[in-house]
Design a protein around this motif. Structure first.
Motif, PDB file in Angstrom:
ATOM      1  N   GLY A  47       0.790  -1.219   0.000  1.00 49.06           N
ATOM      2  CA  GLY A  47       0.000   0.000   0.000  1.00 49.06           C
ATOM      3  C   GLY A  47       0.821   1.267   0.000  1.00 49.06           C
ATOM      4  N   LEU A  48       2.021   1.221  -0.573  1.00 43.52           N
ATOM      5  CA  LEU A  48       2.885   2.389  -0.569  1.00 43.52           C
ATOM      6  C   LEU A  48       2.549   3.327  -1.726  1.00 43.52           C
ATOM      7  CD1 LEU A  48       6.332   0.677   0.121  1.00 43.52           C
ATOM      8  CD2 LEU A  48       4.901   1.895   1.755  1.00 43.52           C
ATOM      9  N   LYS A  49       2.864   4.591  -1.540  1.00 40.71           N
ATOM     10  CA  LYS A  49       2.832   5.548  -2.636  1.00 40.71           C
ATOM     11  C   LYS A  49       4.274   5.882  -2.957  1.00 40.71           C
ATOM     12  CE  LYS A  49       1.094   9.988  -4.234  1.00 40.71           C
ATOM     13  NZ  LYS A  49       0.293  11.194  -3.930  1.00 40.71           N
ATOM     14  N   PHE A  50       4.684   5.576  -4.167  1.00 38.81           N
ATOM     15  CA  PHE A  50       6.082   5.760  -4.543  1.00 38.81           C
ATOM     16  C   PHE A  50       6.299   7.199  -5.018  1.00 38.81           C
ATOM     17  CE2 PHE A  50       6.446   0.968  -5.527  1.00 38.81           C
ATOM     18  CZ  PHE A  50       6.593   0.728  -4.176  1.00 38.81           C
ATOM     19  N   ASP A  51       6.288   8.109  -4.038  1.00 43.32           N
ATOM     20  CA  ASP A  51       6.478   9.519  -4.352  1.00 43.32           C
ATOM     21  C   ASP A  51       7.936   9.943  -4.229  1.00 43.32           C
ATOM     22  OD1 ASP A  51       6.523   9.096  -1.664  1.00 43.32           O
ATOM     23  OD2 ASP A  51       5.191  10.748  -1.143  1.00 43.32           O
ATOM     24  N   ARG A  52       8.824   8.999  -3.953  1.00 37.69           N
ATOM     25  CA  ARG A  52      10.264   9.242  -3.969  1.00 37.69           C
ATOM     26  C   ARG A  52      10.912   8.215  -4.884  1.00 37.69           C
ATOM     27  NH1 ARG A  52      12.211  12.912  -0.095  1.00 37.69           N
ATOM     28  NH2 ARG A  52      10.410  14.105   0.656  1.00 37.69           N
ATOM     29  N   LYS A  53      12.138   8.502  -5.325  1.00 35.92           N
ATOM     30  CA  LYS A  53      12.784   7.617  -6.291  1.00 35.92           C
ATOM     31  C   LYS A  53      13.339   6.357  -5.654  1.00 35.92           C
ATOM     32  CE  LYS A  53      14.177  11.295  -9.508  1.00 35.92           C
ATOM     33  NZ  LYS A  53      15.325  11.934 -10.184  1.00 35.92           N
ATOM     34  N   TYR A  54      13.708   6.453  -4.371  1.00 40.00           N
ATOM     35  CA  TYR A  54      14.388   5.325  -3.722  1.00 40.00           C
ATOM     36  C   TYR A  54      13.822   5.101  -2.327  1.00 40.00           C
ATOM     37  CZ  TYR A  54      17.762   6.302  -7.418  1.00 40.00           C
ATOM     38  OH  TYR A  54      18.355   6.529  -8.628  1.00 40.00           O
ATOM     39  N   GLU A 112      15.257   0.955  -5.628  1.00 39.62           N
ATOM     40  CA  GLU A 112      14.657   1.953  -6.517  1.00 39.62           C
ATOM     41  C   GLU A 112      13.148   1.788  -6.561  1.00 39.62           C
ATOM     42  OE1 GLU A 112      15.112   3.811 -11.029  1.00 39.62           O
ATOM     43  OE2 GLU A 112      16.267   2.043 -10.434  1.00 39.62           O
ATOM     44  N   THR A 113      12.434   2.866  -6.285  1.00 42.22           N
ATOM     45  CA  THR A 113      10.965   2.837  -6.291  1.00 42.22           C
ATOM     46  C   THR A 113      10.407   3.989  -7.125  1.00 42.22           C
ATOM     47  OG1 THR A 113      10.913   4.163  -4.267  1.00 42.22           O
ATOM     48  CG2 THR A 113      10.879   1.774  -4.011  1.00 42.22           C
ATOM     49  N   LYS A 114      11.132   4.342  -8.178  1.00 45.76           N
ATOM     50  CA  LYS A 114      10.723   5.479  -9.000  1.00 45.76           C
ATOM     51  C   LYS A 114       9.366   5.206  -9.649  1.00 45.76           C
ATOM     52  CE  LYS A 114      12.371   8.412 -12.776  1.00 45.76           C
ATOM     53  NZ  LYS A 114      13.451   8.624 -13.751  1.00 45.76           N
ATOM     54  N   ALA A 115       8.495   6.180  -9.581  1.00 48.29           N
ATOM     55  CA  ALA A 115       7.184   6.072 -10.212  1.00 48.29           C
ATOM     56  C   ALA A 115       6.750   7.462 -10.656  1.00 48.29           C
ATOM     57  CB  ALA A 115       6.163   5.465  -9.256  1.00 48.29           C
TER      58      ALA A 115
END
Length: 494
Positions: free
Chosen positions: A234-241, A264-267
């Motif tokens: 349920g995360l919001k990937f509002d950061r790149k990492y 890396e969680t870039k979105a």
């Protein structure tokens, strides 16, 4: 002299600062001493409690074993006393018979003697003295109830303070980022049966490594993890990492953290650009709603704003340094009830989702180049692509590009996923719940794209910062997953 005075003042200021640092350090040391004293008292109290508990266990075991010995003793004594009683009775009967036999020997009359001797013979034959066992019924040995605590004594003598667990090692190869979830996996460098649980900490950052001081986020903590794997969902990937680290804990103490790992969680994150949206649209970050009187109402507000400063509202200046389309056009007008995203797509793969209100009469979802005219509608130009839903009078579902339309004979989902592969020239629309492909455009994008939305009578909410779902990645790689009937639209999109 003035220069010397300034130099001396700097020296005095530096010395004063150093004195303050030393005073603070002394206070820190005194505080540490108090903590050492307090913590020492605490661990001594815990040590007393542990040994008292151990003494209690030993006393209970001693009482139980002593009771078993006493029961065995009572059982054997009772059995031996029963034998003594039997032997005493047999002896008394035998002595009586012996006395009677001695008297019989004194009888002179042959007839009487013969009769008495026969009776004695019969009594001797039936005497209990000849049937009784002359062997103890139980043994006097108690060796089967003896104990040997040599192993336990050795174990007790080997007792030491509980060791601090070693730092876990995060297995980056086993970590997975997909479907707005992150699975972190780790292992201990060596087997440690005393580890009770693990603590996972994570924080978002825009840097491939440790978070910078100016951008440092607080660590989020997940405690009491029993397994060596955990999934953040349920995360919001509002950061790149995302920085992650793990520590192991036993009953008493926590070990060192693992070396932090950056995943890396870039979105794709964007808001809706209200500076150029149609005046009949009420726009708030990621929500847009059609208002029939919005034009007149907002014209009045706009007039008031023009009398003052021309600066945009603070809320809409919070986008940061993202490339935006603000100021690049006049507001959409006429029947183009359109609003665009405020961030361009110039490369990569991106995904977002759109949900329409149930009472929404007509809406479109897609992408467009920046050159969309203020009277243009999505899908009616050669620089925009969309799917259109019309719930006015009867429901229709279609894909549109360059003023050409393809009817889609499939159910309209309540939530639509949009996947854009800029470099691969793919624009795909999905049922966001089932990840079933609704329609696919294949083309070559030659300019930066903007997410586009058209709404009439109702509202749309947009979900951004989403990782490309694994199911979408699988489908977009398969040629069979593409709708071959889209060629009539795609051929003019080159």
């Amino acid at each position: 002299m003035d220069e010397q005075r300034e130099t001396l003042q700097r020296i005095v200021s530096t010395l004063a600062n150093k004195n303050d640092e030393i005073h603070n350090f002394i206070d820190t040391l005194n505080h540490t001493i108090r903590n050492v004293q307090e913590n020492s008292s605490n661990v001594i109290s815990e040590l007393d409690e542990e040994f008292d508990a151990l003494y209690s266990v030993l006393d209970e075991m001693k009482g139980t074993m002593a009771n078993t010995i006493q029961q065995e003793k009572a059982h054997k004594i009772q059995a031996l006393q029963n034998q003594i009683s039997q032997c005493s009775n047999a002896l008394e009967s035998s002595e009586e018979l012996l006395e009677h036999a001695a008297q019989t020997l004194d009888i002179k009359n042959p007839t009487e003697f013969s009769k008495a001797a026969g009776q004695i013979k019969d009594r001797v034959t039936m005497a209990s003295a000849f049937r009784i066992s002359l062997k103890p019924s139980v043994s006097d040995s108690m060796t089967h109830l003896m104990v040997d605590f040599s192993l336990e004594r050795h174990a007790l003598q080997a007792l030491k303070f509980l060791p601090v667990p070693k730092a876990p090692e995060i297995d980056t190869a086993a970590c997975l980022v997909a479907d707005n979830c992150i699975t972190i996996s780790w292992r201990m460098p060596e087997e440690d049966s005393r580890v009770d649980h693990f603590v996972l900490e994570y924080r978002k950052t825009n840097y491939d490594g440790f978070a910078r001081a100016k951008d440092e986020q607080p660590w989020e903590v997940i405690d009491y993890i029993k397994d060596t794997e955990y999934t953040l969902s349920g995360l919001k990937f509002d950061r790149k990492y995302l920085n992650v680290r793990v520590q192991a804990c036993n009953k008493a103490v926590a070990g060192e953290y693992s070396d932090p790992v950056t995943l890396e969680t870039k979105a794709f994150v964007f808001n809706l650009d209200n500076t150029s949206s149609h005046l009949n649209l009420k726009v708030e970050d990621t929500y847009v709603e059609w208002e029939p009187t919005g034009g007149k109402g907002q014209e009045k507000v706009k007039g008031k704003e023009n009398k003052g400063s021309g600066a945009p509202s603070p809320k809409r200046t919070s986008i940061g340094t993202r490339p935006t389309a603000k100021g690049s056009r006049d507001r959409f007008t006429g029947e183009s009830y359109t609003v665009l995203g405020d961030t361009t797509i110039e490369s990569g793969q991106h995904y977002w989702e759109v949900r329409a209100q149930k009472d929404c009469k007509s809406y479109s979802v897609g992408v467009t180049y920046k050159n969309l005219g203020k009277f243009d509608q999505l899908g009616k130009t050669n620089s925009s692509w969309c799917i259109h839903i019309n719930n006015w009078l009867q429901s229709t579902f279609s894909a549109k590009h360059n003023n050409k339309s393809k009817t889609l004979d499939i159910p309209i989902p309540d939530r639509i996923g949009v996947y854009c592969n800029f470099d691969g020239g793919q624009l795909m629309f999905y049922n966001a719940n089932s990840k079933e492909l609704l329609y696919a455009f294949r083309t070559k994008f030659t300019q930066p794209l903007l997410p586009g939305f058209m709404i009439w009578c109702g509202g749309l909410s947009v979900s951004t910062g989403l990782q490309v779902p694994s199911a979408v990645k699988t489908l977009q790689k398969s040629e069979n997953g593409l709708n071959s009937s889209t060629c009539s639209l795609n051929s003019v999109a080159q």
